[in-house]
Design a protein around this motif. Structure first.
Motif, PDB file in Angstrom:
ATOM      1  N   ALA A 102     -47.940 -26.046  11.972  1.00 23.67           N
ATOM      2  CA  ALA A 102     -47.832 -26.706  13.285  1.00 23.67           C
ATOM      3  C   ALA A 102     -48.980 -26.278  14.193  1.00 23.67           C
ATOM      4  O   ALA A 102     -49.539 -27.084  14.933  1.00 23.67           O
ATOM      5  N   GLY A 103     -49.335 -24.996  14.115  1.00 22.60           N
ATOM      6  CA  GLY A 103     -50.425 -24.482  14.938  1.00 22.60           C
ATOM      7  C   GLY A 103     -51.746 -25.160  14.605  1.00 22.60           C
ATOM      8  O   GLY A 103     -52.509 -25.539  15.499  1.00 22.60           O
ATOM      9  N   GLU A 112     -52.139 -28.082  13.222  1.00 25.13           N
ATOM     10  CA  GLU A 112     -52.068 -29.477  13.656  1.00 25.13           C
ATOM     11  C   GLU A 112     -52.368 -29.605  15.150  1.00 25.13           C
ATOM     12  O   GLU A 112     -53.060 -30.511  15.594  1.00 25.13           O
ATOM     13  N   ARG A 113     -51.800 -28.654  15.931  1.00 23.23           N
ATOM     14  CA  ARG A 113     -52.040 -28.657  17.370  1.00 23.23           C
ATOM     15  C   ARG A 113     -53.526 -28.536  17.687  1.00 23.23           C
ATOM     16  O   ARG A 113     -54.056 -29.233  18.536  1.00 23.23           O
ATOM     17  N   ASN A 131     -55.266 -31.769  16.952  1.00 25.53           N
ATOM     18  CA  ASN A 131     -54.980 -32.746  17.997  1.00 25.53           C
ATOM     19  C   ASN A 131     -55.830 -32.530  19.240  1.00 25.53           C
ATOM     20  O   ASN A 131     -56.417 -33.471  19.758  1.00 25.53           O
ATOM     21  N   ILE A 132     -55.883 -31.296  19.702  1.00 26.49           N
ATOM     22  CA  ILE A 132     -56.631 -31.069  20.947  1.00 26.49           C
ATOM     23  C   ILE A 132     -58.131 -31.266  20.709  1.00 26.49           C
ATOM     24  O   ILE A 132     -58.840 -31.765  21.575  1.00 26.49           O
ATOM     25  N   THR A 180     -57.893 -21.589  21.277  1.00 30.01           N
ATOM     26  CA  THR A 180     -56.803 -20.846  20.633  1.00 30.01           C
ATOM     27  C   THR A 180     -56.107 -19.857  21.580  1.00 30.01           C
ATOM     28  O   THR A 180     -55.165 -19.187  21.185  1.00 30.01           O
ATOM     29  N   LYS A 183     -54.283 -26.961  26.181  1.00 30.24           N
ATOM     30  CA  LYS A 183     -53.749 -28.314  26.388  1.00 30.24           C
ATOM     31  C   LYS A 183     -53.049 -28.438  27.742  1.00 30.24           C
ATOM     32  O   LYS A 183     -53.209 -29.440  28.441  1.00 30.24           O
ATOM     33  N   GLN A 185     -54.599 -31.382  30.155  1.00 32.70           N
ATOM     34  CA  GLN A 185     -53.981 -32.663  29.785  1.00 32.70           C
ATOM     35  C   GLN A 185     -54.061 -33.724  30.890  1.00 32.70           C
ATOM     36  O   GLN A 185     -54.202 -34.914  30.597  1.00 32.70           O
TER      37      GLN A 185
END
Ligand code: CIR
Length: 356
Positions: free
Chosen positions: A2-3, A5-6, A9-10, A40, A50, A54
């Motif tokens: 998940a990390g 993927e995050r 995404n960013i 990170t 993020k 955002q």
């Protein structure tokens, strides 16, 4: 994971954002180098890059484009915040230190328009954050409730001309709410910059508004900041507006510890509001300067004033009435911020008269 993927995404969002047309400070200072270092990092409240970017990513037409998800973010993401703060606050460098609180002698602030011909109303607002809590994007529903409880309790000690009533938005009927918005007292819901910043979650939980009985003092709870303290009246008497504000702050401070940073003064959600957090403004009717807008803007820039429409940020002027305020809030004292507004308005009135 998940990390991972995050992070992907960013990175994608960053690349897309950098291809947009906007001129935000976020775009200017979130260079590839800074992005790589910050992507990170996480604060102790779990806020990441993020949460900071955002709003600006979703709104490339932002002027600033970033918010602090918690107090620590100003340090954890300093490589991004510092240059943005330096540019917005007219050269407040990364090693600069905001001065101690100093309101000076309030009695001699006086009246900004003694003839009473131009200034329709005067307003000073401050923001305060409650120590120990993150800001909107990292707040949970309980945080909103706890802060509202603390604010409500502190307010209950206000006395004399400051005495009033707290209304939680949760139980306010539609007509009352709309009337308060139309009268310019209540905050609006649905600011796209705040929504994209994740500042409108759990709405209307924990949000509310306090009035003193004369409606010359207002506290907003959990709108953009934990607390917005607003003193205003339909006159040009800066002294009395300021006196009310400082008396309320003194009272609240007995019950709530405010978040203050050793270098940045009082901490707020938006980096434009740091330091004194003061926006001192007048509603001023200047038909001639309005027709000579370049001149109007030139004076405003010279005196470090911001011009807005009469209905607040991102609004248009009605009947040549403008909202004029100090732009600088960080790196100067409370008194200096108020005088900056006062001196600029005095000059605007002088120039408006020239055209008469
Ligand atoms: C923006 O960046 O345009 C919005 N997030 C609002 C910033 C605060 N407003 C201002 O300085 N005028």
């Amino acid at each position: 994971s998940a990390g991972k993927e995050r992070l992907e995404n960013i990175r994608n969002d960053y690349e897309k954002f950098m291809k947009t047309e906007g001129k935000s400070l976020l775009k200017k200072y979130l260079t590839k180098e800074v992005f790589d270092v910050l992507q990170t990092r996480v604060t102790s409240h779990g806020s990441g890059l993020k949460d900071v970017v955002q709003s600006g990513f979703a709104n490339p037409d932002s002027s600033i484009g970033l918010y602090a998800p918690d107090p620590e973010s100003y340090d954890v993401f300093a490589e991004l915040f510092d240059p943005v703060i330096e540019e917005y606050h007219h050269g407040f460098a990364k090693d600069a230190v905001h001065p101690d609180v100093d309101w000076g002698n309030i009695d001699d602030l006086g009246n900004v328009d003694p003839e009473g011909r131009y200034v329709l109303s005067t307003r000073i607002r401050c923001a305060r954050s409650v120590q120990g809590y993150p800001f909107n994007p990292s707040m949970n529903e309980a945080h909103y409730r706890e802060i509202e409880d603390k604010v409500r309790a502190a307010i209950s000690f206000l006395e004399g001309d400051l005495k009033g009533t707290y209304y939680t938005l949760d139980s306010m009927d539609y007509e009352t709410r709309q009337q308060l918005i139309d009268d310019h007292y209540l905050f609006k819901e649905g600011d796209r910059f705040l929504i994209a910043a994740n500042a409108s979650r759990y709405w209307p939980t924990g949000r509310g508004i306090f009035f003193n009985n004369d409606k010359t003092f207002i506290i907003w709870c959990n709108e953009e900041d934990h607390m917005r303290l607003i003193s205003m009246e339909k006159s040009s008497n800066l002294g009395s507006v300021c006196s009310r504000l400082t008396r309320v702050i003194q009272q609240i401070e007995k019950h709530i510890a405010f978040t203050r940073h050793p270098r940045l003064g009082y901490l707020t959600f938006c980096p434009t509001n740091l330091g004194t957090t003061i926006r001192a403004s007048v509603h001023i009717r200047v038909p001639n300067l309005s027709k000579n807008f370049e001149k109007f803007q030139e004076i405003a820039d010279r005196y470090k004033l911001q011009i807005r429409g009469s209905r607040g940020e991102h609004s248009k002027s009605e009947d040549s009435v403008y909202d004029v305020s100090n732009k600088r809030r960080l790196g100067l004292t409370e008194r200096e911020a108020l005088l900056e507004m006062r001196n600029g308005v005095v000059e605007l009135i002088k120039q408006e008269k020239h055209f008469e």
